[in-house]
Design a protein around this motif. Structure first.
Motif, PDB file in Angstrom:
ATOM      1  N   ASP A  20       0.850  -1.183   0.000  1.00 41.10           N
ATOM      2  CA  ASP A  20       0.000   0.000   0.000  1.00 41.10           C
ATOM      3  C   ASP A  20       0.889   1.237   0.000  1.00 41.10           C
ATOM      4  O   ASP A  20       1.925   1.262   0.665  1.00 41.10           O
ATOM      5  CB  ASP A  20      -0.892  -0.013   1.242  1.00 41.10           C
ATOM      6  N   ARG A  21       0.472   2.249  -0.744  1.00 42.94           N
ATOM      7  CA  ARG A  21       1.237   3.497  -0.794  1.00 42.94           C
ATOM      8  C   ARG A  21       0.268   4.665  -0.688  1.00 42.94           C
ATOM      9  O   ARG A  21      -0.663   4.789  -1.488  1.00 42.94           O
ATOM     10  CB  ARG A  21       2.010   3.609  -2.102  1.00 42.94           C
ATOM     11  N   ASN A  22       0.504   5.509   0.279  1.00 45.38           N
ATOM     12  CA  ASN A  22      -0.286   6.726   0.465  1.00 45.38           C
ATOM     13  C   ASN A  22       0.546   7.881  -0.081  1.00 45.38           C
ATOM     14  O   ASN A  22       1.485   8.335   0.551  1.00 45.38           O
ATOM     15  CB  ASN A  22      -0.606   6.926   1.944  1.00 45.38           C
ATOM     16  N   ASP A  23       0.196   8.327  -1.273  1.00 44.80           N
ATOM     17  CA  ASP A  23       0.950   9.377  -1.960  1.00 44.80           C
ATOM     18  C   ASP A  23       0.533  10.745  -1.435  1.00 44.80           C
ATOM     19  O   ASP A  23      -0.621  11.134  -1.551  1.00 44.80           O
ATOM     20  CB  ASP A  23       0.689   9.288  -3.463  1.00 44.80           C
ATOM     21  N   ARG A  24       1.466  11.462  -0.884  1.00 44.86           N
ATOM     22  CA  ARG A  24       1.157  12.785  -0.332  1.00 44.86           C
ATOM     23  C   ARG A  24       1.710  13.911  -1.192  1.00 44.86           C
ATOM     24  O   ARG A  24       1.908  15.014  -0.724  1.00 44.86           O
ATOM     25  CB  ARG A  24       1.702  12.876   1.084  1.00 44.86           C
ATOM     26  N   ASN A  28      -1.473  12.997  -5.551  1.00 46.31           N
ATOM     27  CA  ASN A  28      -2.281  12.253  -4.592  1.00 46.31           C
ATOM     28  C   ASN A  28      -2.757  10.924  -5.179  1.00 46.31           C
ATOM     29  O   ASN A  28      -3.927  10.570  -5.111  1.00 46.31           O
ATOM     30  CB  ASN A  28      -3.466  13.086  -4.113  1.00 46.31           C
ATOM     31  N   ASP A  30      -2.868   7.337  -4.682  1.00 45.70           N
ATOM     32  CA  ASP A  30      -2.713   6.244  -3.732  1.00 45.70           C
ATOM     33  C   ASP A  30      -2.792   4.919  -4.478  1.00 45.70           C
ATOM     34  O   ASP A  30      -3.661   4.729  -5.325  1.00 45.70           O
ATOM     35  CB  ASP A  30      -3.809   6.292  -2.665  1.00 45.70           C
ATOM     36  N   THR A  31      -1.885   3.993  -4.173  1.00 49.09           N
ATOM     37  CA  THR A  31      -1.877   2.697  -4.839  1.00 49.09           C
ATOM     38  C   THR A  31      -1.895   1.577  -3.807  1.00 49.09           C
ATOM     39  O   THR A  31      -1.402   1.731  -2.687  1.00 49.09           O
ATOM     40  CB  THR A  31      -0.641   2.528  -5.740  1.00 49.09           C
ATOM     41  N   SER A  32      -2.441   0.452  -4.204  1.00 46.49           N
ATOM     42  CA  SER A  32      -2.410  -0.745  -3.378  1.00 46.49           C
ATOM     43  C   SER A  32      -2.450  -1.961  -4.290  1.00 46.49           C
ATOM     44  O   SER A  32      -2.877  -1.882  -5.437  1.00 46.49           O
ATOM     45  CB  SER A  32      -3.574  -0.768  -2.389  1.00 46.49           C
ATOM     46  N   GLY A  59      -6.668   8.466  -7.529  1.00 44.64           N
ATOM     47  CA  GLY A  59      -6.129   9.785  -7.249  1.00 44.64           C
ATOM     48  C   GLY A  59      -6.922  10.881  -7.917  1.00 44.64           C
ATOM     49  O   GLY A  59      -8.011  10.661  -8.450  1.00 44.64           O
ATOM     50  N   SER A  64      -5.977   7.034 -12.659  1.00 44.83           N
ATOM     51  CA  SER A  64      -6.518   5.966 -11.822  1.00 44.83           C
ATOM     52  C   SER A  64      -6.677   4.701 -12.661  1.00 44.83           C
ATOM     53  O   SER A  64      -7.043   4.758 -13.828  1.00 44.83           O
ATOM     54  CB  SER A  64      -7.870   6.369 -11.243  1.00 44.83           C
TER      55      SER A  64
END
Length: 78
Positions: A20-24, A28, A30-32, A59, A64
């Motif tokens: 899991d990756r929370n892109d900040r 933005n 986010d991948t999983s 995102g 996406s």
């Protein structure tokens, strides 16, 4: 983060993984994803394997996606 495990099963190995990756950043995005596979020894240097994985991203941009991959094969070490 990523977490994975290999478990002996029925003479082979069951392999699983989740990431899991929370892109900040400004994107933005986010991948999983997860993967599940099994490998079975046919001989000392040859094994058969099968695997499936799913990966998704969500995102603010039009990048996406959701992707699935399936793998089946035989590996021989020379």
């Amino acid at each position: 983060f990523a977490v994975g495990a290999t478990v002996p099963l029925a003479g082979g190995n069951l392999i699983g993984m989740y990431q899991d990756r929370n892109d900040r950043t400004s994107n933005n995005l986010d991948t999983s994803g997860y993967s599940l596979g099994f490998t079975y020894p046919l001989s000392r240097r040859t094994n058969a394997y099968v695997a499936a994985s799913n990966r998704s991203a969500d995102g603010l941009t039009p990048t996406s996606f959701e992707r699935r991959q399936y793998t089946l094969g035989v590996r021989h070490l020379f």
